[in-house]
Design an enzyme around this catalytic site. Structure first.
Site, PDB file in Angstrom:
ATOM      1  N   ARG A   1      -0.262   9.427  -0.378  1.00  0.00           N
ATOM      2  CA  ARG A   1      -1.370   9.941  -1.178  1.00  0.00           C
ATOM      3  C   ARG A   1      -1.211  11.397  -1.573  1.00  0.00           C
ATOM      4  O   ARG A   1      -1.557  11.785  -2.689  1.00  0.00           O
ATOM      5  CB  ARG A   1      -2.675   9.770  -0.397  1.00  0.00           C
TER       6      ARG A   1
ATOM      7  N   GLU B   1      -6.581   2.336  -3.270  1.00  0.00           N
ATOM      8  CA  GLU B   1      -5.142   2.311  -3.488  1.00  0.00           C
ATOM      9  C   GLU B   1      -4.658   0.862  -3.628  1.00  0.00           C
ATOM     10  O   GLU B   1      -3.585   0.603  -4.164  1.00  0.00           O
ATOM     11  CB  GLU B   1      -4.494   2.959  -2.255  1.00  0.00           C
TER      12      GLU B   1
ATOM     13  N   PHE C   1       0.840  -1.188   0.000  1.00  0.00           N
ATOM     14  CA  PHE C   1       0.000   0.000   0.000  1.00  0.00           C
ATOM     15  C   PHE C   1       0.877   1.240   0.000  1.00  0.00           C
ATOM     16  O   PHE C   1       2.075   1.162   0.289  1.00  0.00           O
ATOM     17  CB  PHE C   1      -0.909  -0.006   1.245  1.00  0.00           C
TER      18      PHE C   1
ATOM     19  N   ARG D   1      -2.534  11.279   5.994  1.00  0.00           N
ATOM     20  CA  ARG D   1      -2.738   9.927   6.513  1.00  0.00           C
ATOM     21  C   ARG D   1      -2.264   8.883   5.511  1.00  0.00           C
ATOM     22  O   ARG D   1      -2.459   9.029   4.310  1.00  0.00           O
ATOM     23  CB  ARG D   1      -4.221   9.703   6.801  1.00  0.00           C
TER      24      ARG D   1
ATOM     25  N   GLN E   1      -7.252  15.192   3.016  1.00  0.00           N
ATOM     26  CA  GLN E   1      -6.606  14.281   2.076  1.00  0.00           C
ATOM     27  C   GLN E   1      -7.399  14.186   0.788  1.00  0.00           C
ATOM     28  O   GLN E   1      -8.597  13.900   0.814  1.00  0.00           O
ATOM     29  CB  GLN E   1      -6.493  12.893   2.703  1.00  0.00           C
TER      30      GLN E   1
ATOM     31  N   HIS F   1     -11.192  13.038   0.390  1.00  0.00           N
ATOM     32  CA  HIS F   1     -11.403  11.704   0.933  1.00  0.00           C
ATOM     33  C   HIS F   1     -11.403  11.648   2.454  1.00  0.00           C
ATOM     34  O   HIS F   1     -12.182  10.921   3.043  1.00  0.00           O
ATOM     35  CB  HIS F   1     -10.283  10.805   0.391  1.00  0.00           C
TER      36      HIS F   1
ATOM     37  N   LEU G   1     -14.764   6.193  -4.623  1.00  0.00           N
ATOM     38  CA  LEU G   1     -13.404   5.739  -4.326  1.00  0.00           C
ATOM     39  C   LEU G   1     -13.015   4.499  -5.134  1.00  0.00           C
ATOM     40  O   LEU G   1     -13.787   3.554  -5.264  1.00  0.00           O
ATOM     41  CB  LEU G   1     -13.313   5.408  -2.826  1.00  0.00           C
TER      42      LEU G   1
ATOM     43  N   HIS H   1      -7.704  11.856  -2.165  1.00  0.00           N
ATOM     44  CA  HIS H   1      -7.311  10.509  -2.582  1.00  0.00           C
ATOM     45  C   HIS H   1      -6.985  10.553  -4.064  1.00  0.00           C
ATOM     46  O   HIS H   1      -7.745  11.124  -4.845  1.00  0.00           O
ATOM     47  CB  HIS H   1      -8.454   9.524  -2.318  1.00  0.00           C
TER      48      HIS H   1
END
Lengths: 236, 588
Positions: free
Chosen positions: B286, B255, B119, B398, B240, B353, B252, B242
């Site tokens: 991100r 990731e 990730f 994050r 954030q 996000h 969404l 995304h």
């Protein structure tokens, strides 16, 4: 570019209405407005803010916006407006008490869900790390754990309409199977006893409306069939 | 005015991952607990989390919590509190194992252990190479986790008030939180719920932006309530974006697609992340990937007729891998764009996000606020966990999968703190102020009595447009100043909000209006704090201040509604047991 769409929507507010009625509306949508939920939100925003319905994720994972759409249960957020014959007739999902407009009281539905003990039962002392499960055993849960508890299936099932208090219904039976099929669960016998009843399991007459309407393409009838098979093999 | 009073030792506002995890801790300890939720708990937005939950299980390759901690500190661009980060990363393995024990149906490796995938920003050996740390249930990890937690609460016989909305917290003359006011949607009635301890687990507020992966219910209720109660919120300028929101729809796309080997392409077919992040490439943090995408689009290398998106390619993974590991995003892509990722790449854009900021807490989930010299005085009886809280583990950015971890680790930690507090508290409930509900009732009366005024739809759309244009991926002084003027003008109009539906039974127009009064507070706070922070750090990218300024700004923003005041407090540089990780240049 815009398009016009006609609706006929079930309306009932117990505070104001003696009985339910259908509200006919023609609304203007953007050509890019693809999903029925977008249209409902536009109705509420620009035409009539008193229209009440549930919605949340708008991507088919929360299960809030189950509605009866032209006679068929589905999620508003996953239904293409262009696929629907007009006027689009919207009703609350059938068989449950209407609270207001498209919002139903789902207590009976969730009572049935709770009745199957919807959690893995394993009273053995837990290991320090994860319990092991083979990928093949884990795969048995595919097609079951994706359920979003939207109630499209149970409220499309005639057996559930007649006996929502006695027949567990397709959604909760799918979950019953989910725990029977989970190799970590140690309570299969008790789960089968809990379902071995003329109503709880055996009111399923394989009409298959459930599988037909499931917005996640799951098949509760098949899960119910598997529970029956296991139950029969236990007797033998 | 007299309204009904209910009593619970512990009240939890929010039935998502954090609220449910906390509820379990309280129910199992025998505390009389209730969970309030605007929606049936499994409809909470935790259900939409896709890619995984991080824990250094090391099931596939070597990993340990020190590396996880380093990645989180670095991902946060050194704005995270290192004690809270250590706490979370150390707990991660136990937290994930516990979820397995709760029945969460994790995917499995051949040896039967929990499946893990790479990730963004998850690296081995202090940032050296990608590592498989994200524990996954296909691309439906949040859904599986939320259901498992709900199921466990059914087992624990937790009491729920479903389709109830919190209106305000009630504080006594010492400032202690002694209850809440809440609206029962089905009847439209207001209640006081008296409590010994109140936990907010109300989630994020991503709906302040036009393009958002967030659910309609993510309206920042906990933030609005906290601000109205005179308490500050922390680091709210950090949002954030995304990298992979579905172009147009905003939904969404995990990731995990890039974790499984997918990558991004510009209009020249170039795998452009190789230029921006030579080591981690498409698996950089991100904020880094979103900025790179935005630059590609801004410089004319976007795809499509309007060159306004980039492509996420994954067809090379093959149908089997996609159907096994990423079935949900295939479904979403087909549903919303009619594109089958087995054959074609998915059009994606950076999309709002996650809210890194929130209600300031310590790692025990206790809400803290400045009081005299003490910048972190505990607000007695008040707790927060999950996205609405700022512990602060995510700092300025994050890492993917750290949000689900945050929910269970801090949900449990807050639950434990509450059990402890309630046990010390004794049998007596603290007395409610006489005017306990007046503030909420007056707010409601104003709304109910308005017969003409501004439409909710207009105000909401305008707010979302302003936020999108003035507080996006890249920010500058003049754009932010304009943004403040616009959002302040809009804020004034919100005072004249008027809805047509005046009925009581399940009046969702009324609920949405009340939600919007919370959301607009978040929008205003975001714009003001973003303007004040004259540096670039994590998700805050100032074109006019491109560098991180540790001397001036390695500190948390605290924003108050009163006077729209900002104060800064230091970042916790002292971890619990290990050495401090000093700031370094952030390269992926």
């Amino acid at each position: 570019m815009s398009k016009k769409v006609k609706f006929s929507i079930y309306r009932y507010n117990p505070e104001l209405d003696v009985k339910p009625y259908y509200q006919n509306l023609e609304i203007e949508l953007d050509d890019l407005d693809k999903k029925l939920l977008t249209a409902l939100i536009k109705v509420k925003e620009y035409y009539d803010d008193s229209l009440s319905f549930r919605r949340s994720c708008r991507e088919g994972v929360c299960g809030s916006d189950a509605i009866n759409i032209n006679g068929r249960n589905g999620l508003a957020c996953l239904t293409d407006i262009d696929s629907l014959k007009q006027p689009i007739v919207l009703r609350p999902i059938p068989g449950l008490p209407v609270v207001r407009d498209l919002i139903v009281d789902m207590t009976q539905f969730f009572n049935q869900y709770n009745s199957i003990r919807p959690y893995v039962i394993d009273e053995r002392p837990m290991p320090e790390r994860e319990r092991l499960q083979s990928p093949q055993d884990r795969d048995k849960l595919n097609g079951v754990i994706e359920c979003i508890l939207c109630a499209c299936c149970s409220t499309a099932c005639p057996s559930f309409w007649w006996n929502p208090d006695k027949f567990v219904g397709p959604a909760a039976l799918l979950h019953a199977y989910r725990f029977i099929a989970d190799t970590r669960d140690q309570a299969t016998a008790a789960r089968l006893d809990n379902l071995n009843d003329p109503y709880r399991l055996f009111r399923c007459h394989t009409i298959m409306n459930c599988a037909d309407v499931c917005p996640k393409h799951l098949n509760p009838t098949r899960a119910i069939g598997k529970i029956k098979e296991i139950m029969v093999s236990r007797v033998v | 005015m007299s309204i009904p009073v209910m009593k619970y030792e512990a009240v939890i506002v929010g039935g998502g991952g954090a609220g449910l995890r906390a509820a379990l801790q309280l129910s199992e300890a025998g505390v009389k607990t209730v969970v309030l939720s605007k929606v049936f708990p499994t409809r909470s937005h935790t259900a939409a989390a896709q890619g995984g939950i991080s824990a250094s299980l090391g099931n596939v390759e070597d990993d340990n919590w020190h590396w996880h901690m380093y990645d989180t500190v670095k991902g946060a661009d050194w704005l995270g509190d290192q004690d809270a980060i250590e706490f979370m990363c150390r707990q991660a393995v136990d937290a994930v194992v516990e979820l397995e024990h709760f029945g969460m149906p994790f995917d499995r490796l051949e040896n039967g252990k929990i499946y893990q995938r790479p990730f963004g920003g998850h690296m081995a050996n202090f940032g050296k190479k990608p590592v498989r740390r994200a524990c996954a249930v296909a691309d439906r990890t949040g859904h599986a986790m939320l259901h498992a937690l709900y199921q466990r609460n059914v087992k624990a016989d937790t009491h729920f008030l479903v389709e109830w909305m919190a209106l305000d917290i009630i504080r006594n003359k010492n400032g202690d939180v002694v209850g809440i006011t809440a609206l029962e949607m089905e009847t439209g009635e207001v209640y006081i719920i008296q409590a010994k301890a109140v936990l907010f687990a109300t989630g994020g507020a991503g709906r302040i932006y036009q393009s958002s992966t967030n659910a309609y219910i993510n309206t920042g209720d906990g933030i609005g309530i906290t601000l109205r109660a005179g308490l500050p919120i922390e680091d709210i300028e950090f949002w954030q974006f995304h990298p992979t929101g579905l172009a147009g729809a905003g939904v969404l796309i995990t990731e995990g697609v890039r974790g499984e080997g997918g990558y991004l392409l510009n209009c020249n077919g170039e795998r452009f992340m190789e230029r921006y992040a030579p080591t981690a490439k498409d698996l950089a943090s991100r904020d880094v990937v979103s900025r790179a995408m935005q630059i590609e689009i801004n410089e004319g290398r976007g795809c499509g007729q309007n060159k306004d998106y980039v492509l996420l390619k994954l067809d090379h993974l093959g149908k089997d891998v996609i159907d096994q590991r990423l079935p949900g995003i295939r479904e979403i892509s087909l549903q919303f764009l009619g594109i089958d990722p087995v054959k074609e790449p998915i059009p994606v854009v950076p999309t709002c996000h996650y809210m890194m900021g929130g209600i300031p807490t310590n790692y025990r989930g206790e809400v803290v606020a400045p009081n005299g010299e003490n910048m972190e005085d505990i607000v007695k009886g008040f707790y927060a966990a999950g996205e609405c809280a700022c512990a602060s583990v995510h700092g300025a950015n994050r890492l993917g999968t750290n949000s689900l971890l945050d929910l269970v680790v801090f949900g449990k930690s807050a639950g434990n703190s509450m059990v402890e507090y309630i046990k010390q508290h004794g049998d007596e409930y603290k007395e409610l102020p006489e005017d306990a509900a007046d503030f909420s009732l007056n707010r409601l009366a104003k709304l109910d009595n308005a017969n003409s005024g501004e439409s909710l739809a207009d105000l909401r759309h305008e707010m979302q447009k302003i936020m999108q244009q003035h507080a996006g991926v890249f920010r500058t002084q003049s754009v932010l100043e304009d943004g403040i003027n616009k959002i302040e003008a809009l804020y004034a109009r919100v005072q004249n909000l008027c809805i047509q539906d005046k009925s009581k039974v399940f009046n969702t127009a009324r609920v949405e209006a009340l939600e919007f009064m919370n959301t607009i507070e978040v929008a205003l706070a975001t714009m003001i704090t973003a303007e004040a922070r004259k540096e670039s750090r994590g998700a805050q990218a100032r074109e006019d201040f491109p560098e991180r300024d540790d001397e001036k700004f390695m500190c948390h923003t605290l924003y108050y509604k009163d006077g729209r005041k900002i104060v800064y407090k230091p970042v916790h540089t002292k971890p619990m047991t290990v050495d401090y990780i000093p700031p370094a240049k952030r390269v992926y």
